[in-house]
Design an enzyme around this catalytic site. Structure first.
Site, PDB file in Angstrom:
ATOM      1  N   THR A  13      -4.854   4.228  -4.477  1.00  5.60           N
ATOM      2  CA  THR A  13      -5.500   5.386  -3.751  1.00  5.60           C
ATOM      3  C   THR A  13      -5.111   5.416  -2.471  1.00  5.60           C
ATOM      4  O   THR A  13      -4.906   4.271  -1.645  1.00  5.60           O
ATOM      5  CB  THR A  13      -7.054   5.169  -4.235  1.00  5.60           C
ATOM      6  OG1 THR A  13      -7.742   4.337  -3.363  1.00  5.60           O
ATOM      7  CG2 THR A  13      -7.356   5.179  -5.468  1.00  5.60           C
ATOM      8  N   GLY A  14      -5.155   6.661  -1.965  1.00 10.15           N
ATOM      9  CA  GLY A  14      -4.691   6.750  -0.333  1.00 10.15           C
ATOM     10  C   GLY A  14      -3.538   6.102  -0.149  1.00 10.15           C
ATOM     11  O   GLY A  14      -3.118   5.436   1.074  1.00 10.15           O
ATOM     12  N   SER A  15      -2.361   6.336  -0.814  1.00 10.85           N
ATOM     13  CA  SER A  15      -1.074   5.956  -0.442  1.00 10.85           C
ATOM     14  C   SER A  15      -0.099   6.677  -0.400  1.00 10.85           C
ATOM     15  O   SER A  15       1.106   6.549  -0.285  1.00 10.85           O
ATOM     16  CB  SER A  15      -0.485   5.303  -1.946  1.00 10.85           C
ATOM     17  OG  SER A  15      -0.657   6.025  -3.110  1.00 10.85           O
ATOM     18  N   GLY A  18       1.059   4.884   5.513  1.00  8.99           N
ATOM     19  CA  GLY A  18       0.321   3.475   5.969  1.00  8.99           C
ATOM     20  C   GLY A  18       0.694   2.411   5.106  1.00  8.99           C
ATOM     21  O   GLY A  18       1.549   2.272   4.224  1.00  8.99           O
ATOM     22  N   ILE A  19      -0.737   1.695   5.016  1.00  5.31           N
ATOM     23  CA  ILE A  19      -0.826   0.534   4.028  1.00  5.31           C
ATOM     24  C   ILE A  19      -0.594   0.732   2.812  1.00  5.31           C
ATOM     25  O   ILE A  19       0.040   0.251   1.940  1.00  5.31           O
ATOM     26  CB  ILE A  19      -2.152  -0.279   4.659  1.00  5.31           C
ATOM     27  CG1 ILE A  19      -2.071  -1.058   6.016  1.00  5.31           C
ATOM     28  CG2 ILE A  19      -2.261  -1.277   3.186  1.00  5.31           C
ATOM     29  CD1 ILE A  19      -3.315  -1.583   6.109  1.00  5.31           C
ATOM     30  N   GLY A  20      -1.138   2.082   2.303  1.00  5.00           N
ATOM     31  CA  GLY A  20      -1.269   2.401   0.945  1.00  5.00           C
ATOM     32  C   GLY A  20       0.115   2.683   0.423  1.00  5.00           C
ATOM     33  O   GLY A  20       0.398   2.363  -0.717  1.00  5.00           O
ATOM     34  N   TYR A 150     -18.030   2.532   9.734  1.00  2.65           N
ATOM     35  CA  TYR A 150     -17.030   2.345   9.040  1.00  2.65           C
ATOM     36  C   TYR A 150     -16.814   0.840   8.790  1.00  2.65           C
ATOM     37  O   TYR A 150     -16.684   0.469   7.703  1.00  2.65           O
ATOM     38  CB  TYR A 150     -15.819   2.446  10.143  1.00  2.65           C
ATOM     39  CG  TYR A 150     -14.524   1.855   9.552  1.00  2.65           C
ATOM     40  CD1 TYR A 150     -13.621   1.996   8.296  1.00  2.65           C
ATOM     41  CD2 TYR A 150     -13.530   0.872  10.204  1.00  2.65           C
ATOM     42  CE1 TYR A 150     -12.538   1.691   8.002  1.00  2.65           C
ATOM     43  CE2 TYR A 150     -12.677   0.324   9.919  1.00  2.65           C
ATOM     44  CZ  TYR A 150     -11.965   0.657   8.702  1.00  2.65           C
ATOM     45  OH  TYR A 150     -10.929   0.058   8.177  1.00  2.65           O
TER      46      TYR A 150
END
Length: 261
Positions: A13-15, A18-20, A150
């Site tokens: 998820t969230g890919s 960035g990192i994802g 956060y």
């Protein structure tokens, strides 16, 4: 080293950046069939096209959006590996972060992952194998004054991983957290250059990164991490060599966190 991921299906998820994106790419390189998820269609499809993966666009902060993403991701076969990376933050102080914003970031960063766990782990149980990997962070255990809402969500991610590992005991499914330190994504690079003047940092990005790693977020390596260094830890936990690891937090932070645990 063969990670044993050929034939496995992974949802990150969230890919879409960035990192994802780095995690999705490395899982694909190791032979997994990857589903790339994001909220921006163009970015999500661009990453999926680059690594020959399946794109799925949806908002995990709502029940309907999460259900859609889970169904779409599973359309080509059940998901074996769930990487809960999606989330976000705003640069707010205690005085600026009102309760409504705390609730919103909790939905986006914590409940979104809970939704995906509930959707996808039942089928993992039936097959007797699975991986659930949360992307947490060192700020979960050593928070700073800024971004309190956060940082609290990171702590929740770490906590729920351990609880989930206990729940999944004996099922063949493991649950772990990878906790990055400061990682030089495009977003972080932009942040560093934006705040450099107020800190008195000068020079190019490499110069600013070095000084920030000494004085702002100090670590023992003397630099920020790179997305593929987080991806490597995730791929290891997703693979066959990590069968005996569950309920763990793997820190990838250059020694930022001073802890023996």
């Amino acid at each position: 080293m063969d990670m044993g991921l050929v034939g496995r299906r992974a949802l990150v998820t969230g890919s879409s950046a960035g990192i994802g994106a780095a995690i999705a790419e490395m899982l694909a390189e190791e032979g997994a069939a990857v589903v790339v998820h994001g909220r921006d269609r163009d970015r999500t499809e661009a990453v999926a096209h680059r690594i020959e993966a399946v794109p799925v666009v949806g908002d995990l902060s709502t029940d309907a959006g999460a259900a859609y993403v889970a169904d779409a991701a599973s359309a080509g076969g059940p998901i074996d590996i769930l990487v809960n990376n999606a989330g976000g933050y705003e640069e707010l102080s205690w005085s600026d972060a009102v309760p409504e914003q705390w609730a919103q970031v909790y939905q986006a960063n914590v409940v979104s992952g809970v939704r995906m766990i509930r959707h996808l782990t039942p089928a993992m149980r039936q097959r007797g194998w699975g991986r659930v990997i949360q992307i947490g962070g060192g700020l979960a255990v050593q928070p700073m004054a800024i971004q309190p809402h956060y940082q609290a969500t990171l702590a929740a991610r770490h906590n729920l991983t351990v609880s989930l590992a206990r729940e999944l005991a004996g099922t063949g499914i493991t649950a772990n957290t990878v906790a990055p330190g400061a990682i030089l994504t495009d977003q972080v690079a932009e942040l560093l250059m934006r705040i450099a003047p107020e800190h008195g940092w000068t020079g190019n990005l490499s110069d600013v990164e070095r000084v920030a790693a000494e004085s702002w977020i100090p670590n023992d390596v003397g630099r920020f991490g790179r997305p593929d260094e987080i991806a490597a830890a995730v791929v290891f936990l997703a693979g066959k060599h990590a069968d005996y690891i569950s309920g763990a937090t793997i820190r990838v932070d250059g020694g930022t966190i001073r802890s023996v645990a």
